[in-house]
Structures are given as structure tokens and as C-alpha cells.
Design an enzyme around this catalytic site. Structure first.
Site, PDB file in Angstrom:
ATOM      1  N   LEU A 167      16.220  40.374  16.578  1.00 61.10           N
ATOM      2  CA  LEU A 167      17.381  39.696  17.155  1.00 61.10           C
ATOM      3  C   LEU A 167      17.597  38.323  16.531  1.00 61.10           C
ATOM      4  O   LEU A 167      18.709  37.974  16.115  1.00 61.10           O
ATOM      5  CB  LEU A 167      17.218  39.572  18.668  1.00 61.10           C
ATOM      6  CG  LEU A 167      18.340  38.859  19.415  1.00 61.10           C
ATOM      7  CD1 LEU A 167      19.692  39.480  19.110  1.00 61.10           C
ATOM      8  CD2 LEU A 167      18.068  38.890  20.905  1.00 61.10           C
ATOM      9  N   GLU A 184      17.077  36.588  39.045  1.00 61.41           N
ATOM     10  CA  GLU A 184      18.294  37.384  38.840  1.00 61.41           C
ATOM     11  C   GLU A 184      18.290  38.625  39.738  1.00 61.41           C
ATOM     12  O   GLU A 184      17.269  39.315  39.797  1.00 61.41           O
ATOM     13  CB  GLU A 184      18.403  37.798  37.379  1.00 61.41           C
ATOM     14  CG  GLU A 184      18.552  36.610  36.438  1.00 61.41           C
ATOM     15  CD  GLU A 184      18.499  37.003  34.972  1.00 61.41           C
ATOM     16  OE1 GLU A 184      19.014  36.248  34.138  1.00 61.41           O
ATOM     17  OE2 GLU A 184      17.940  38.075  34.658  1.00 61.41           O
ATOM     18  N   HIS A 223      23.806  37.611  32.488  1.00 63.39           N
ATOM     19  CA  HIS A 223      22.821  38.471  31.807  1.00 63.39           C
ATOM     20  C   HIS A 223      23.495  39.731  31.245  1.00 63.39           C
ATOM     21  O   HIS A 223      22.999  40.841  31.408  1.00 63.39           O
ATOM     22  CB  HIS A 223      21.681  38.852  32.749  1.00 63.39           C
ATOM     23  CG  HIS A 223      20.414  39.201  32.003  1.00 63.39           C
ATOM     24  ND1 HIS A 223      19.172  38.834  32.433  1.00 63.39           N
ATOM     25  CD2 HIS A 223      20.216  39.871  30.841  1.00 63.39           C
ATOM     26  CE1 HIS A 223      18.250  39.275  31.586  1.00 63.39           C
ATOM     27  NE2 HIS A 223      18.875  39.904  30.602  1.00 63.39           N
ATOM     28  N   ALA A 262      17.710  34.500  25.848  1.00 59.42           N
ATOM     29  CA  ALA A 262      16.405  35.128  26.052  1.00 59.42           C
ATOM     30  C   ALA A 262      16.161  35.279  27.550  1.00 59.42           C
ATOM     31  O   ALA A 262      16.861  36.028  28.222  1.00 59.42           O
ATOM     32  CB  ALA A 262      15.319  34.306  25.360  1.00 59.42           C
ATOM     33  N   ARG A 263      15.228  34.541  28.102  1.00 55.34           N
ATOM     34  CA  ARG A 263      14.905  34.654  29.516  1.00 55.34           C
ATOM     35  C   ARG A 263      15.075  33.307  30.203  1.00 55.34           C
ATOM     36  O   ARG A 263      14.810  32.255  29.628  1.00 55.34           O
ATOM     37  CB  ARG A 263      13.457  35.144  29.710  1.00 55.34           C
ATOM     38  CG  ARG A 263      13.236  36.597  29.302  1.00 55.34           C
ATOM     39  CD  ARG A 263      13.918  37.541  30.279  1.00 55.34           C
ATOM     40  NE  ARG A 263      13.711  38.947  29.936  1.00 55.34           N
ATOM     41  CZ  ARG A 263      14.571  39.675  29.239  1.00 55.34           C
ATOM     42  NH1 ARG A 263      15.676  39.137  28.780  1.00 55.34           N
ATOM     43  NH2 ARG A 263      14.309  40.946  28.983  1.00 55.34           N
TER      44      ARG A 263
END
Length: 313
Positions: free
Chosen positions: A158, A261, A284, A231-232
Site C-alpha cells: 500500500l 469504531e 473507515h 491506517a489505524r
């Protein structure tokens, strides 16, 4: 062979599940499942197909027929992996299914922030353009990407795709050292931060990357630098980043994930969307192109076939 999908709705209702049906004798599809329903729904199943529904040790121990868990995502943190290994249940996930989708979303955030679109859109909606003394608005300094320096954390598939897209805009790209990797000879993000016009995060959330971008690191950023997190949640200290944005010490902030989330209790970044800030929060959904979601199904079919091949060997 009986397979059960516990949370098919997480793939959307426009994705064809027939390739999965062709691989098993019976496929039972549930749109959503709460943890208390797992035992009943997985009773007698050889294969559990799951995205985010948690499968803990107690649940797995009560499912003697279960032999394979197919995770419709890369992360397996919702599965008790130690229990699965102890019980002889194989767990297979999918990777690299949404590279093009997430890379595209990352560039969308970068371009949108660079052109200060959240700010200009707000001013057009509020009538500022209509009342301007001349033909355009020049209230916010934009960032031309050509010639600018993009620093990426994460040089996997990615991160590498994002780099290739950025280079098409004539950006200079550097990859920061992977946090926690002792033998990584590349410069750290701490070293690269003062040179960066854009920082884009594409690394996993680990103990080494939690709050990687914190208040101290933000102090090293250029005041018009852009920060992007596809990402996170938790890799950046969101509150510190918001404060830097409010105080003019950060040029723009775009995130596609938050620490919890869905954010049922809200979040400071969501509340700040009402403020005149160069801020974007997306739900997201960087990964959700139809092509990426179809790839999840295709790769899950491959996982089932590979498991069957190993079982028959």
C-alpha cells in the site's frame, strides 16, 4: 461442508457471494451477528466466515465441528488466535485486496487538503464568494504538490502504491524507518518530520506505533504540512493533532479511522468538523470500492480451496 457468514452486511449488499456458495455444500448468510448468537449460528459448521464479529476462546471451545475461520479482512484481532491454534482450527485472512482503493483514497485526502477544499467549500456555502470584491477567493494558502516532499511510514504494497501515485504528481518521496525494527537503516519519522510537506501513515497499529505522531513530533512539522492517516486510529494522537490544527501549527489533517469504531460515543475530530478547519474525517471507507470488496470474496474462496487441498493431502 457447511459454512456460515456471520456479518455479510460488512461487505455491502452489492457483492456477489455465489463464488463462496460454489465452494461449500451449504452457505448460511447472516447480515449481522452479536457475540451471543455465535454459538447457535455456527453449530455444525466446518467454516466460519467473519469480518469483525469476535470469536473468543469460550465460543471456539464449544464448536467441535469448526475447522476453519476465514476472516474477511487483514486484521485477526477479533479471533482468539491462541485458542484456535490449540483447538486445531485454522485461521486464514485476506491481504492486499484493497490496495488500489486505499491508495486512491489517500491521494483524495492529500489533494483535498492541499487545496484547502474543506475551508473553501464552507466559504462558498456561507456566501463569501458571492460577496467577494473580485472573481476568486484567496483566503487560504494552498499547497502545490509538485516538488513537495512526501514522507510515508510503511513501505508495504500500500505504501509503495501511494508513493507511485505521488510521484506522478512530481512529489519527492521518502520512506521512514519502521518503528520497532532495530535493524532499519532508514531515517526515522522524527528525523524526516521537519522536511516533510505531507506525512502519510500506512503501518499497522502496534505498541511501537501507538501515538507515533504525538505532540512532540507535531512540534517538528512545518506549519503548513499535511498529515494523513489511512491506517489505524491511535497511530496519531488525535487530540494533539487537532490542537496543532486549531493553533495553525498543522496545515491539514485527514483521517479514515479512529481508535474506537464505530465512534458511538463521538470523537473530538468529528465534533471539530463544525469548525472552520482544514480537516477531513471519513468513516473507515478507504477500502470500499466494489472491486476491493469483490477481491475479499475472491481471496476468501482461495483460502477455502487451499484449506481443502491441505485437508485432502
Amino acid at each position: 461442508m457447511k459454512a456460515v457468514i456471520l456479518d455479510a452486511a460488512s461487505l455491502g449488499d452489492d457483492i456477489d457471494l455465489n463464488p463462496l456458495r460454489a465452494e461449500v455444500n451449504t452457505l448460511k448468510v447472516h447480515d449481522t451477528t452479536v457475540p451471543e448468537e455465535c454459538l447457535e449460528r455456527l453449530d455444525g459448521a466446518s467454516v466460519a466466515i467473519v469480518n469483525k464479529v469476535p470469536l473468543n476462546s469460550e465460543t471456539l471451545e464449544s464448536l467441535p465441528s469448526l475447522k476453519l475461520i476465514c476472516v474477511l479482512a487483514t486484521g485477526t484481532n477479533n479471533i482468539d488466535m491462541q485458542a484456535a491454534k490449540r483447538l486445531g482450527i485454522e485461521v486464514r485472512n485476506v491481504t492486499a485486496y484493497g490496495t488500489a482503493s486505499v491508495a486512491q483514497h489517500t491521494l483524495m485526502l492529500m489533494l483535498t487538503l492541499a487545496n484547502r477544499l474543506p475551508l473553501y467549500q464552507r466559504e462558498v456555502a456561507d456566501g463569501a464568494w458571492q460577496q467577494s470584491a473580485f472573481f476568486c477567493l484567496l483566503n487560504h494558502r494552498t499547497l502545490q504538490l509538485s516538488g513537495k516532499h512526501l514522507v510515508i511510514v510503511g513501505q508495504g504494497e500500500l505504501g509503495s502504491r501511494v508513493a507511485a501515485l505521488a510521484e506522478a504528481f512530481e512529489m519527492r518521496v521518502s520512506f521512514a524507518a519502521r518503528p520497532g525494527k532495530a535493524d532499519d537503516q532508514r531515517p526515522s519519522l522524527h528525523e524526516l518530520a521537519p522536511q516533510a510537506d505531507v506525512v502519510s501513515l500506512h503501518c499497522p497499529l502496534t505498541e511501537q506505533t501507538r501515538h507515533l505522531v504525538d505532540a512532540a513530533l507535531l512540534e517538528r512539522f512545518k506549519e503548513d504540512a499535511l498529515l494523513i492517516n489511512c491506517a489505524r486510529g491511535g497511530i496519531i494522537d488525535e487530540q494533539a493533532a487537532l490542537e496543532a490544527l486549531r493553533e495553525g501549527r498543522l496545515g491539514g489533517l485527514g483521517v479514515d479511522s479512529l481508535p474506537a469504531e464505530p465512534p458511538r460515543d463521538g470523537h473530538a475530530l468529528i465534533e471539530a468538523l463544525d469548525e472552520p478547519l482544514n480537516l477531513i474525517v471519513t468513516p473507515h471507507n478507504a477500502w470500499i470500492t466494489p472491486e476491493a470488496r469483490a477481491n475479499v470474496v475472491r481471496l476468501t474462496v482461495d483460502n477455502i480451496r487451499a484449506w481443502q487441498g491441505n485437508s485432502d493431502a
